[in-house]
Enzyme design. Structure first.
Site, PDB file in Angstrom:
ATOM      1  N   GLU A 115       0.813  -1.216   0.000  1.00 10.60           N
ATOM      2  CA  GLU A 115       0.000   0.000   0.000  1.00 10.60           C
ATOM      3  C   GLU A 115       0.849   1.270   0.000  1.00 10.60           C
ATOM      4  O   GLU A 115       0.329   2.368   0.212  1.00 10.60           O
ATOM      5  CB  GLU A 115      -0.960  -0.026   1.194  1.00 10.60           C
ATOM      6  CG  GLU A 115      -2.056  -1.074   1.009  1.00 10.60           C
ATOM      7  CD  GLU A 115      -2.957  -1.260   2.222  1.00 10.60           C
ATOM      8  OE1 GLU A 115      -2.504  -0.960   3.350  1.00 10.60           O
ATOM      9  OE2 GLU A 115      -4.090  -1.711   2.039  1.00 10.60           O
ATOM     10  N   HIS A 139      -2.355   3.470   8.651  1.00 10.76           N
ATOM     11  CA  HIS A 139      -3.483   2.583   8.359  1.00 10.76           C
ATOM     12  C   HIS A 139      -3.513   1.461   9.379  1.00 10.76           C
ATOM     13  O   HIS A 139      -2.507   0.776   9.593  1.00 10.76           O
ATOM     14  CB  HIS A 139      -3.360   2.004   6.952  1.00 10.76           C
ATOM     15  CG  HIS A 139      -4.288   0.857   6.693  1.00 10.76           C
ATOM     16  ND1 HIS A 139      -5.643   0.928   6.955  1.00 10.76           N
ATOM     17  CD2 HIS A 139      -4.070  -0.391   6.200  1.00 10.76           C
ATOM     18  CE1 HIS A 139      -6.212  -0.231   6.640  1.00 10.76           C
ATOM     19  NE2 HIS A 139      -5.272  -1.043   6.190  1.00 10.76           N
ATOM     20  N   HIS A 141      -6.245  -1.667  11.428  1.00 12.41           N
ATOM     21  CA  HIS A 141      -7.481  -2.450  11.386  1.00 12.41           C
ATOM     22  C   HIS A 141      -8.218  -2.279  12.712  1.00 12.41           C
ATOM     23  O   HIS A 141      -8.264  -3.189  13.539  1.00 12.41           O
ATOM     24  CB  HIS A 141      -7.155  -3.915  11.109  1.00 12.41           C
ATOM     25  CG  HIS A 141      -6.557  -4.150   9.756  1.00 12.41           C
ATOM     26  ND1 HIS A 141      -6.060  -5.377   9.357  1.00 12.41           N
ATOM     27  CD2 HIS A 141      -6.355  -3.308   8.703  1.00 12.41           C
ATOM     28  CE1 HIS A 141      -5.585  -5.277   8.126  1.00 12.41           C
ATOM     29  NE2 HIS A 141      -5.754  -4.027   7.710  1.00 12.41           N
ATOM     30  N   GLU A 169     -15.381  14.658  22.755  1.00 14.38           N
ATOM     31  CA  GLU A 169     -14.202  15.308  22.194  1.00 14.38           C
ATOM     32  C   GLU A 169     -14.098  15.173  20.681  1.00 14.38           C
ATOM     33  O   GLU A 169     -13.311  15.869  20.035  1.00 14.38           O
ATOM     34  CB  GLU A 169     -12.918  14.763  22.841  1.00 14.38           C
ATOM     35  CG  GLU A 169     -12.518  13.362  22.431  1.00 14.38           C
ATOM     36  CD  GLU A 169     -13.146  12.283  23.305  1.00 14.38           C
ATOM     37  OE1 GLU A 169     -12.569  11.184  23.357  1.00 14.38           O
ATOM     38  OE2 GLU A 169     -14.194  12.533  23.917  1.00 14.38           O
ATOM     39  N   HIS A 210     -12.644  -2.976   6.290  1.00 13.40           N
ATOM     40  CA  HIS A 210     -11.185  -3.088   6.219  1.00 13.40           C
ATOM     41  C   HIS A 210     -10.483  -2.356   7.357  1.00 13.40           C
ATOM     42  O   HIS A 210      -9.651  -2.938   8.048  1.00 13.40           O
ATOM     43  CB  HIS A 210     -10.708  -2.556   4.862  1.00 13.40           C
ATOM     44  CG  HIS A 210      -9.252  -2.711   4.608  1.00 13.40           C
ATOM     45  ND1 HIS A 210      -8.707  -2.583   3.348  1.00 13.40           N
ATOM     46  CD2 HIS A 210      -8.199  -2.958   5.427  1.00 13.40           C
ATOM     47  CE1 HIS A 210      -7.384  -2.760   3.418  1.00 13.40           C
ATOM     48  NE2 HIS A 210      -7.054  -2.984   4.673  1.00 13.40           N
TER      49      HIS A 210
END
Length: 270
Positions: A115, A139, A141, A169, A210
Site C-alpha cells: 500500500e 493505516h 485495522h 471530544e 477493512h
C-alpha cells in the site's frame, strides 16, 4: 549512534508498537509511513547504504520529488518492528520527478508495504492541503470501526454523526468529519484514488470492511486521531448492543462544543 537511535525512528517504532498493543495489527495487517523533514534526512544520511533499484509508483507526484519516507515492509508484522527495526521498516527516496522510489536503508531483501503507492498519493494530497505540515499516514485495522461499516450507511455524514455523538471530544478532534470509502481491493490504484479524494477534505478515511486511514503532522497527533475514532466507534457499538440510542448529543450541543473550543464544524454534517 545508529539509525535506530535517531529520535524520529524511535518515535516511529513506538507508534508501531502502540498500534500492536491496541490489537489493530493482526499478522501483517496495517502500515505506517512518515515523510522525513530536512533535519531528519541530514541526521539519517550517514546511515544510508548503497541505493537499490528504482520502482515505479504508478502516478506522478511532483510535490514529493526528492522526498524521503519511512515505511513498514511488505508482509512484515508491526509487532516485530520494535524487536528488529531494520528488518521490518525501511527508508525510501523518491526520484526528481516524483514517479519512482528506491530503498536507501533497511528492509534487506524486501520492499515497502504493497500500500506504499496509496500512502504516497495521500501524502501528496495532505502535503498540499496542509501547506506541508502533515507528515504521517497511518493505516490500522481498528476493530469497532470495521464493525460499524457492516451496520451504518456507508456515507461520510452517517459515520461522522455517529462518531461525533458518541464521544464529546470528537467534534474538537476532527471537526471536518470523516470520509468513507466503499470496499475495494487493498493496494490498488482505485482505493488509492478514492482515498486521496476523501483526504482533500478529511484527516481520516474509513475503509469499509477493512479499517481506518488517518493523517497528521506528527506521530502523536495521527495516532491520537485513530485512537479517538476507534474509541468513539467502540462506544457506539456498545450502545447498539444495549438496545440502541435513547438520548444523544444534539446538534445544538455540537454547536456549543464548537463555539467553546473554537473549532468550525462541517455544516454538511449537521
Amino acid at each position: 549512534m545508529a539509525m535506530v537511535d535517531l529520535d524520529f525512528v524511535k518515535t516511529y517504532v513506538r507508534m508501531c508498537n502502540d498500534g500492536w498493543l491496541q490489537g489493530w495489527h493482526e499478522r501483517n495487517g496495517g502500515n505506517l509511513t512518515y515523510r522525513l523533514s530536512e533535519k531528519n534526512v541530514e541526521a539519517a544520511r550517514s546511515f544510508f547504504g548503497e541505493p537499490r533499484e528504482w520502482h515505479e509508483i504508478g502516478v506522478a507526484l511532483p510535490n514529493l520529488a526528492r522526498e524521503y519516507f519511512v515505511a513498514t515492509g511488505s508482509g512484515k508484522y508491526l509487532r516485530n518492528v520494535a524487536l528488529d527495526p531494520e528488518a521490518n521498516i525501511g527508508i525510501c527516496e523518491l526520484d526528481e520527478k516524483g514517479e519512482r522510489w528506491r530503498v536507501v536503508w533497511g528492509l534487506p531483501g524486501s520492499v515497502p508495504t504493497s500500500e506504499f503507492p496509496t500512502h504516497l498519493m495521500n501524502h501528496s494530497v495532505r502535503k498540499r492541503v496542509t501547506g506541508g505540515t502533515n507528515r504521517v499516514i497511518y493505516h490500522c485495522h481498528a476493530t469497532n470501526v470495521i464493525a460499524l461499516t457492516y451496520v451504518l450507511p456507508l456515507t461520510d455524514r452517517d459515520f461522522t454523526r455517529a462518531l461525533w455523538q458518541s464521544a464529546t471530544e470528537c467534534p474538537v478532534v476532527f471537526p471536518e468529519g470523516v470520509g468513507v470509502v466503499p470496499w475495494m481491493v487493498p493496494g490498488g490504484v482505485d482505493i488509492a484514488r478514492a482515498t486521496s479524494k476523501k483526504m482533500e477534505t478529511y484527516q481520516a478515511a474509513i475503509w469499509a470492511m477493512h479499517g481506518l486511514f488517518v493523517s497528521g503532522p506528527d506521530f502523536d497527533t495521527a495516532f491520537g486521531l485513530a485512537h479517538t475514532i476507534e474509541k468513539s466507534a467502540d462506544v457506539y457499538v456498545r450502545v447498539l448492543s444495549c438496545g440502541g440510542v435513547r438520548q444523544t448529543i444534539t446538534d445544538d450541543d455540537l454547536r456549543a462544543i464548537a463555539r467553546d473550543f473554537g473549532v468550525t464544524l462541517n455544516p454538511a454534517m449537521l
